[in-house]
Write a protein that holds these residues in place. Structure first.
Motif, PDB file in Angstrom:
ATOM      1  N   ASN A 262      10.283  24.400  31.620  1.00 13.40           N
ATOM      2  CA  ASN A 262      10.530  25.805  31.910  1.00 13.40           C
ATOM      3  C   ASN A 262       9.363  26.651  32.408  1.00 13.40           C
ATOM      4  OD1 ASN A 262      11.544  28.479  31.740  1.00 13.40           O
ATOM      5  ND2 ASN A 262      10.805  28.624  29.632  1.00 13.40           N
TER       6      ASN A 262
ATOM      7  N   ALA B 168      14.461  25.791  15.519  1.00 14.52           N
ATOM      8  CA  ALA B 168      14.960  26.683  16.571  1.00 14.52           C
ATOM      9  C   ALA B 168      13.895  27.116  17.577  1.00 14.52           C
ATOM     10  CB  ALA B 168      15.621  27.907  15.935  1.00 14.52           C
ATOM     11  N   GLU B 169      12.990  26.226  17.889  1.00 12.23           N
ATOM     12  CA  GLU B 169      12.009  26.577  18.921  1.00 12.23           C
ATOM     13  C   GLU B 169      12.688  26.552  20.279  1.00 12.23           C
ATOM     14  OE1 GLU B 169       8.189  24.570  19.170  1.00 12.23           O
ATOM     15  OE2 GLU B 169       7.712  25.204  17.145  1.00 12.23           O
ATOM     16  N   THR B 170      12.540  27.641  20.988  1.00  9.47           N
ATOM     17  CA  THR B 170      13.164  27.738  22.309  1.00  9.47           C
ATOM     18  C   THR B 170      12.146  27.365  23.386  1.00  9.47           C
ATOM     19  OG1 THR B 170      12.440  30.016  22.552  1.00  9.47           O
ATOM     20  CG2 THR B 170      14.590  29.660  21.499  1.00  9.47           C
ATOM     21  N   ASP B 171      12.646  27.155  24.587  1.00  8.71           N
ATOM     22  CA  ASP B 171      11.742  26.845  25.698  1.00  8.71           C
ATOM     23  C   ASP B 171      10.736  27.976  25.890  1.00  8.71           C
ATOM     24  OD1 ASP B 171      13.065  24.456  26.213  1.00  8.71           O
ATOM     25  OD2 ASP B 171      14.510  25.427  27.539  1.00  8.71           O
ATOM     26  N   GLU B 172      11.213  29.197  25.656  1.00  9.89           N
ATOM     27  CA  GLU B 172      10.320  30.356  25.809  1.00  9.89           C
ATOM     28  C   GLU B 172       9.178  30.311  24.786  1.00  9.89           C
ATOM     29  OE1 GLU B 172       8.423  33.635  26.828  1.00  9.89           O
ATOM     30  OE2 GLU B 172       9.895  32.559  28.056  1.00  9.89           O
TER      31      GLU B 172
ATOM     32  N   ARG C 182      12.144  21.838  17.948  1.00  7.56           N
ATOM     33  CA  ARG C 182      13.213  22.466  18.730  1.00  7.56           C
ATOM     34  C   ARG C 182      14.534  22.401  17.946  1.00  7.56           C
ATOM     35  NH1 ARG C 182      11.787  22.661  24.521  1.00  7.56           N
ATOM     36  NH2 ARG C 182       9.952  21.415  24.967  1.00  7.56           N
TER      37      ARG C 182
ATOM     38  N   ARG D  35      14.270  22.022  32.324  1.00  7.35           N
ATOM     39  CA  ARG D  35      14.428  23.282  31.588  1.00  7.35           C
ATOM     40  C   ARG D  35      13.390  23.365  30.462  1.00  7.35           C
ATOM     41  NH1 ARG D  35      19.002  22.775  28.255  1.00  7.35           N
ATOM     42  NH2 ARG D  35      17.417  22.514  26.665  1.00  7.35           N
ATOM     43  N   GLN D  36      13.142  22.236  29.801  1.00  9.79           N
ATOM     44  CA  GLN D  36      12.172  22.235  28.701  1.00  9.79           C
ATOM     45  C   GLN D  36      10.758  22.510  29.210  1.00  9.79           C
ATOM     46  OE1 GLN D  36      13.133  18.383  27.189  1.00  9.79           O
ATOM     47  NE2 GLN D  36      14.418  19.207  25.572  1.00  9.79           N
TER      48      GLN D  36
END
Ligand code: PGA
Length: 254
Positions: free
Chosen positions: A153, A108-112, A104, A150-151
């Motif tokens: 998600n 840049a790994e996003t929750d999506e 992350r 949120r993580q």
């Protein structure tokens, strides 16, 4: 299940970007005799991609499992440098770490993206170890629950309960990873209990009772026992201390 919790204890070695062939093979031959008879616990070794096959061969005939540290969500295609769930299955993996904080933070790994990876892992029958955890600034401003939620998600919400049951959630506070400064077991327990309640609200108590929750962040042979005494902590995701067969075996044998 071999444990008072009714959930099988799961201890995973996250080797990160360490151990080349000779080290990896040497580790396995030293490690296996040290954990003989501990089949009641689930033990997973997660080497770097190029060594999955060699470690799989070294583990041949043993009950210790192989996991990967990351995956792409597509089965195949034009994704230079990525590794698909199909490839992980083909290499002999049964587990995969998803959404590690280093992914992350540095990639840049996003929750999506984490959510897509999680779904791909489940679809290919790879048991996902989903990593969640807050930074120090987030903890100090009382945002741990908000961040962890949120993580996660929509992750559980979009997965069938049967898949959620198999999920392993690794609670890893970012400030505790690789710092030698682990969380207090009671604090980790509070987050683990809250995570379980949250899964319970989404999927019902029977599912929540079966989901396994690991603690991760500066776990050692010395402190593992104090984490495992906590009611909602079912195992550990271990980085630095998993590089030595002697130390990781001591953690498995806590
Ligand atoms: P650590 O790493 O045990 O070295 O703190 C844990 C992890 O990143 O999974």
């Amino acid at each position: 299940m071999g444990d008072v919790r009714g959930r099988r204890v799961i201890l995973a070695a996250n080797w990160k970007m360490n151990q080349v062939t000779a080290e990896a093979i040497g580790f396995i031959s030293d490690f296996l005799p040290r954990v003989q008879g501990r089949e009641d616990r689930e033990v997973v070794i997660c080497p770097s991609f190029p060594y999955l096959r060699a470690v799989k061969e070294a583990l041949e005939g043993s009950w210790v499992k192989l996991g990967a540290q990351n995956l792409h969500w597509a089965e195949k295609g034009a994704f230079t440098g990525e590794v698909s769930p199909l490839m992980l299955k083909d290499a002999g993996c049964q587990h995969v770490i998803v959404g590690h904080s280093e992914r992350r933070q540095h990639f840049a790994e996003t929750d999506e993206m984490v959510n897509q990876k999680l779904k791909a892992a489940v679809a290919h029958d790879l048991l996902p170890i989903l990593c969640v955890g807050e930074t120090l600034a987030e903890r100090e401003t009382g945002r741990t629950e908000e961040v962890v939620l949120r993580q996660m998600n929509g992750t559980p919400k979009s997965s069938p309960p049967a898949a959620v049951t198999k999920l392993v959630i690794a609670y890893e506070p970012v400030w505790a990873i690789g710092t030698g400064r682990s969380a207090q077991p009671a604090d980790a327990q509070m987050v683990a209990a809250w995570l379980r309640r949250t899964v319970g609200e989404l999927f019902g108590v029977p599912v929540a009772e079966r989901v396994r929750i690991q603690y991760g962040g500066s776990v050692t042979a010395m402190n593992i026992g104090s984490f495992m005494r906590e009611a909602d902590i079912d195992g550990a995701l271990v980085g630095g201390a998993s590089l030595s067969p002697e130390t990781f075996a001591a953690i498995v044998n806590f």
